[in-house]
Design a protein around this motif. Structure first.
Motif, PDB file in Angstrom:
ATOM      1  N   GLU A   6       0.831  -1.602   0.256  1.00  0.00           N
ATOM      2  CA  GLU A   6      -0.300  -0.419   0.222  1.00  0.00           C
ATOM      3  C   GLU A   6       0.512   1.140   0.226  1.00  0.00           C
ATOM      4  OE1 GLU A   6      -3.585   0.427  -0.264  1.00  0.00           O
ATOM      5  OE2 GLU A   6      -3.427  -1.695  -0.035  1.00  0.00           O
ATOM      6  N   GLU A   7       2.169   1.276   0.828  1.00  0.00           N
ATOM      7  CA  GLU A   7       2.834   2.403   1.020  1.00  0.00           C
ATOM      8  C   GLU A   7       3.548   2.633  -0.492  1.00  0.00           C
ATOM      9  OE1 GLU A   7       6.473   3.158   3.381  1.00  0.00           O
ATOM     10  OE2 GLU A   7       4.776   3.041   4.988  1.00  0.00           O
ATOM     11  N   LEU A   8       3.974   2.019  -1.315  1.00  0.00           N
ATOM     12  CA  LEU A   8       4.493   2.227  -2.461  1.00  0.00           C
ATOM     13  C   LEU A   8       3.784   2.440  -2.976  1.00  0.00           C
ATOM     14  CD1 LEU A   8       6.567  -1.852  -2.390  1.00  0.00           C
ATOM     15  CD2 LEU A   8       7.455   0.810  -2.052  1.00  0.00           C
ATOM     16  N   PHE A   9       2.751   1.805  -3.334  1.00  0.00           N
ATOM     17  CA  PHE A   9       1.819   2.807  -4.501  1.00  0.00           C
ATOM     18  C   PHE A   9       0.817   4.010  -4.121  1.00  0.00           C
ATOM     19  CE2 PHE A   9      -2.016   3.314  -6.458  1.00  0.00           C
ATOM     20  CZ  PHE A   9      -1.775   3.698  -8.445  1.00  0.00           C
ATOM     21  N   ASN A  10       0.968   4.298  -2.891  1.00  0.00           N
ATOM     22  CA  ASN A  10       0.523   5.791  -2.515  1.00  0.00           C
ATOM     23  C   ASN A  10       1.199   6.994  -2.897  1.00  0.00           C
ATOM     24  OD1 ASN A  10      -2.082   4.611  -1.806  1.00  0.00           O
ATOM     25  ND2 ASN A  10      -1.274   5.045   0.547  1.00  0.00           N
ATOM     26  N   GLU A  11       2.277   6.565  -2.310  1.00  0.00           N
ATOM     27  CA  GLU A  11       3.484   7.241  -2.956  1.00  0.00           C
ATOM     28  C   GLU A  11       4.134   7.264  -4.389  1.00  0.00           C
ATOM     29  OE1 GLU A  11       7.910   6.359  -1.032  1.00  0.00           O
ATOM     30  OE2 GLU A  11       7.178   6.577   1.140  1.00  0.00           O
ATOM     31  N   ASN A  12       3.738   6.129  -4.901  1.00  0.00           N
ATOM     32  CA  ASN A  12       3.960   6.611  -6.038  1.00  0.00           C
ATOM     33  C   ASN A  12       3.100   7.406  -7.393  1.00  0.00           C
ATOM     34  OD1 ASN A  12       7.243   4.992  -6.500  1.00  0.00           O
ATOM     35  ND2 ASN A  12       5.431   3.002  -6.225  1.00  0.00           N
ATOM     36  N   ILE A  13       2.162   7.053  -6.217  1.00  0.00           N
ATOM     37  CA  ILE A  13       0.826   8.064  -6.814  1.00  0.00           C
ATOM     38  C   ILE A  13       1.284   9.630  -6.857  1.00  0.00           C
ATOM     39  CG2 ILE A  13      -0.887   7.013  -5.820  1.00  0.00           C
ATOM     40  CD1 ILE A  13      -0.916   6.891  -9.311  1.00  0.00           C
ATOM     41  N   GLU A  14       1.768   9.697  -5.570  1.00  0.00           N
ATOM     42  CA  GLU A  14       1.910  10.802  -5.286  1.00  0.00           C
ATOM     43  C   GLU A  14       3.023  11.811  -6.251  1.00  0.00           C
ATOM     44  OE1 GLU A  14       3.264  13.254  -1.805  1.00  0.00           O
ATOM     45  OE2 GLU A  14       3.009  11.106  -1.053  1.00  0.00           O
ATOM     46  N   LEU A  15       4.055  10.658  -6.256  1.00  0.00           N
ATOM     47  CA  LEU A  15       5.335  12.079  -7.236  1.00  0.00           C
ATOM     48  C   LEU A  15       4.417  12.224  -8.544  1.00  0.00           C
ATOM     49  CD1 LEU A  15       8.144  12.387  -7.272  1.00  0.00           C
ATOM     50  CD2 LEU A  15       8.213  10.402  -7.562  1.00  0.00           C
ATOM     51  N   LEU A  16       3.856  10.776  -9.145  1.00  0.00           N
ATOM     52  CA  LEU A  16       3.150  10.487 -10.163  1.00  0.00           C
ATOM     53  C   LEU A  16       2.807  11.976 -10.703  1.00  0.00           C
ATOM     54  CD1 LEU A  16       3.064   9.483 -13.236  1.00  0.00           C
ATOM     55  CD2 LEU A  16       1.112   8.198 -12.585  1.00  0.00           C
ATOM     56  N   LEU A  17       1.910  11.779  -9.465  1.00  0.00           N
ATOM     57  CA  LEU A  17       0.846  13.386  -9.716  1.00  0.00           C
ATOM     58  C   LEU A  17       2.033  14.468  -9.792  1.00  0.00           C
ATOM     59  CD1 LEU A  17      -2.197  12.193  -7.699  1.00  0.00           C
ATOM     60  CD2 LEU A  17      -2.046  11.870 -10.319  1.00  0.00           C
ATOM     61  N   LYS A  18       2.445  14.382  -8.625  1.00  0.00           N
ATOM     62  CA  LYS A  18       3.498  16.203  -8.755  1.00  0.00           C
ATOM     63  C   LYS A  18       4.462  16.184  -9.873  1.00  0.00           C
ATOM     64  CE  LYS A  18       4.282  16.941  -4.315  1.00  0.00           C
ATOM     65  NZ  LYS A  18       3.952  18.103  -4.120  1.00  0.00           N
ATOM     66  N   ILE A  19       4.899  15.028 -10.865  1.00  0.00           N
ATOM     67  CA  ILE A  19       5.883  15.066 -11.790  1.00  0.00           C
ATOM     68  C   ILE A  19       4.512  15.877 -12.939  1.00  0.00           C
ATOM     69  CG2 ILE A  19       6.825  14.023 -13.734  1.00  0.00           C
ATOM     70  CD1 ILE A  19       8.072  12.106 -11.729  1.00  0.00           C
ATOM     71  N   GLY A  23      10.555  11.001  -0.130  1.00  0.00           N
ATOM     72  CA  GLY A  23       9.354   9.522   0.532  1.00  0.00           C
ATOM     73  C   GLY A  23      10.201   8.526   1.118  1.00  0.00           C
ATOM     74  N   GLY A  24      10.002   7.672   1.645  1.00  0.00           N
ATOM     75  CA  GLY A  24      10.303   6.648   1.648  1.00  0.00           C
ATOM     76  C   GLY A  24      10.936   5.490   1.224  1.00  0.00           C
ATOM     77  N   HIS A  25      10.120   5.805   0.122  1.00  0.00           N
ATOM     78  CA  HIS A  25      11.231   4.165  -0.543  1.00  0.00           C
ATOM     79  C   HIS A  25      12.615   5.085  -1.057  1.00  0.00           C
ATOM     80  CE1 HIS A  25       8.435   1.789   1.047  1.00  0.00           C
ATOM     81  NE2 HIS A  25       7.467   2.530   1.422  1.00  0.00           N
ATOM     82  N   ARG A  26      12.469   5.686  -1.952  1.00  0.00           N
ATOM     83  CA  ARG A  26      13.703   5.874  -2.743  1.00  0.00           C
ATOM     84  C   ARG A  26      14.096   7.542  -2.759  1.00  0.00           C
ATOM     85  NH1 ARG A  26      12.967   8.505  -8.517  1.00  0.00           N
ATOM     86  NH2 ARG A  26      14.080   9.661  -7.300  1.00  0.00           N
ATOM     87  N   PRO A  27      15.125   7.585  -3.020  1.00  0.00           N
ATOM     88  CA  PRO A  27      16.412   9.419  -2.812  1.00  0.00           C
ATOM     89  C   PRO A  27      15.099  10.341  -2.949  1.00  0.00           C
ATOM     90  CG  PRO A  27      17.422   7.358  -4.159  1.00  0.00           C
ATOM     91  CD  PRO A  27      16.005   6.926  -4.578  1.00  0.00           C
ATOM     92  N   ALA A  28      14.805  11.493  -2.280  1.00  0.00           N
ATOM     93  CA  ALA A  28      14.631  12.642  -3.003  1.00  0.00           C
ATOM     94  C   ALA A  28      14.947  13.031  -4.174  1.00  0.00           C
ATOM     95  CB  ALA A  28      14.703  13.556  -0.883  1.00  0.00           C
ATOM     96  N   ILE A  29      13.966  14.069  -4.245  1.00  0.00           N
ATOM     97  CA  ILE A  29      14.220  15.043  -5.614  1.00  0.00           C
ATOM     98  C   ILE A  29      13.630  16.109  -5.153  1.00  0.00           C
ATOM     99  CG2 ILE A  29      13.225  15.311  -8.049  1.00  0.00           C
ATOM    100  CD1 ILE A  29      12.204  12.800  -7.478  1.00  0.00           C
ATOM    101  N   HIS A  30      14.911  17.726  -5.280  1.00  0.00           N
ATOM    102  CA  HIS A  30      14.934  18.880  -5.105  1.00  0.00           C
ATOM    103  C   HIS A  30      14.678  19.825  -6.304  1.00  0.00           C
ATOM    104  CE1 HIS A  30      15.457  22.293  -2.843  1.00  0.00           C
ATOM    105  NE2 HIS A  30      16.108  22.317  -2.886  1.00  0.00           N
TER     106      HIS A  30
END
Length: 260
Positions: free
Chosen positions: A40-53, A63-70
């Motif tokens: 669940e956490e992986l999908f929630n993080e990835n969909i959040e990142l996808l929408l930000k992009i 997030g908690g599962h990949r390096p941060a993006i600045h």
């Protein structure tokens, strides 16, 4: 993934869409080094990142599962101002609620049982969207369904059965499903079944029924389930676009005018 779809959007002049789902297969978790407990956490993080992009050329995210993006740019950008992102679901309440809260369109994989069983999922999706303050009237609900169109219903049924049986039993062997035989196939072809196989009128009536009683606003037909002669697949697509779709649009337009 966003870059790939942005490139596709450019090639197709703004026709690309993303369907993002948690997936019903779990083989990718060990392949990419993920823990299934983080499903669940992986999908929630990835969909959040996808929408930000999607929202911004420059992205800042942690997030908690990949390096941060600045403040990094993601290229290419799509032709469309906002590349459509759907939430794909097999019909779970969790996915429906997630899509509703995010205000994203929902695609349901309706590939077995009675499509009418998905009506409560659609209502739950709309309820969650309304709760989050989204305009429910603007949200789309799609059906991803298996089907085949030919000039004659019986011919369509005979042509489509061998590849469907092969595909279902190949998957079923891996996943412990019951053997898929002709009786299973014919039951799914009935009016209340999940297979959209037949002549244009038969298929159109089933899609119209789905729109009226489940609330589906987008219908996607997956053809074929397994290998079929290319010319038969192309003919099915042609009939879907030239004969099935106009019937559906005409009938739904009349129905919507009457129910307003």
């Amino acid at each position: 993934m966003f870059q790939d779809f942005a490139a596709l959007d450019g090639i197709s002049n703004g026709r690309a869409e993303i369907i993002a789902g948690r997936g019903s297969f779990i083989e990718s978790f060990p392949l990419f080094g993920y823990d299934l407990h983080d499903y669940e956490e992986l999908f929630n993080e990835n969909i959040e990142l996808l929408l930000k992009i999607r929202e911004s050329e420059k992205v800042t995210w942690k997030g908690g599962h990949r390096p941060a993006i600045h403040n990094l740019g993601v290229y290419p950008r799509p032709v469309q101002d906002s590349l459509p992102v759907w939430i794909g679901s097999g019909g779970t309440q969790e996915s429906a609620v997630r899509a509703g809260l995010l205000g994203l369109p929902l695609i349901l994989a309706i590939i077995g049982g009675s499509p009418m069983n998905f009506a409560p999922i659609v209502q739950l999706y709309k309820k969650a969207a309304a709760h989050a303050g989204h305009d429910v009237s603007r949200l789309q609900v799609g059906s991803h369904s298996i089907g085949f169109v030919a000039e004659d219903t019986e011919r369509a049924a005979e042509i489509f059965f061998p590849s469907t049986q092969y595909g279902m039993n190949k998957l079923g062997k891996e996943r412990g499903w019951a053997y898929y035989d002709r009786s299973s196939y014919d039951a799914a072809r009935h009016f209340e079944g999940a297979l959209y196989v037949g002549d244009p009128e038969t298929v159109a009536r089933k899609i119209i029924h789905l729109r009226k009683h489940v609330g589906i606003t987008r219908f996607m037909m997956y053809v074929p389930l397994s290998t079929m002669p290319h010319e038969l697949v192309m003919r099915a697509i042609e009939l879907l676009g030239t004969e099935v779709a106009p019937r559906v649009r005409e009938e739904i337009a009349k129905w919507e005018a009457e129910t307003k």
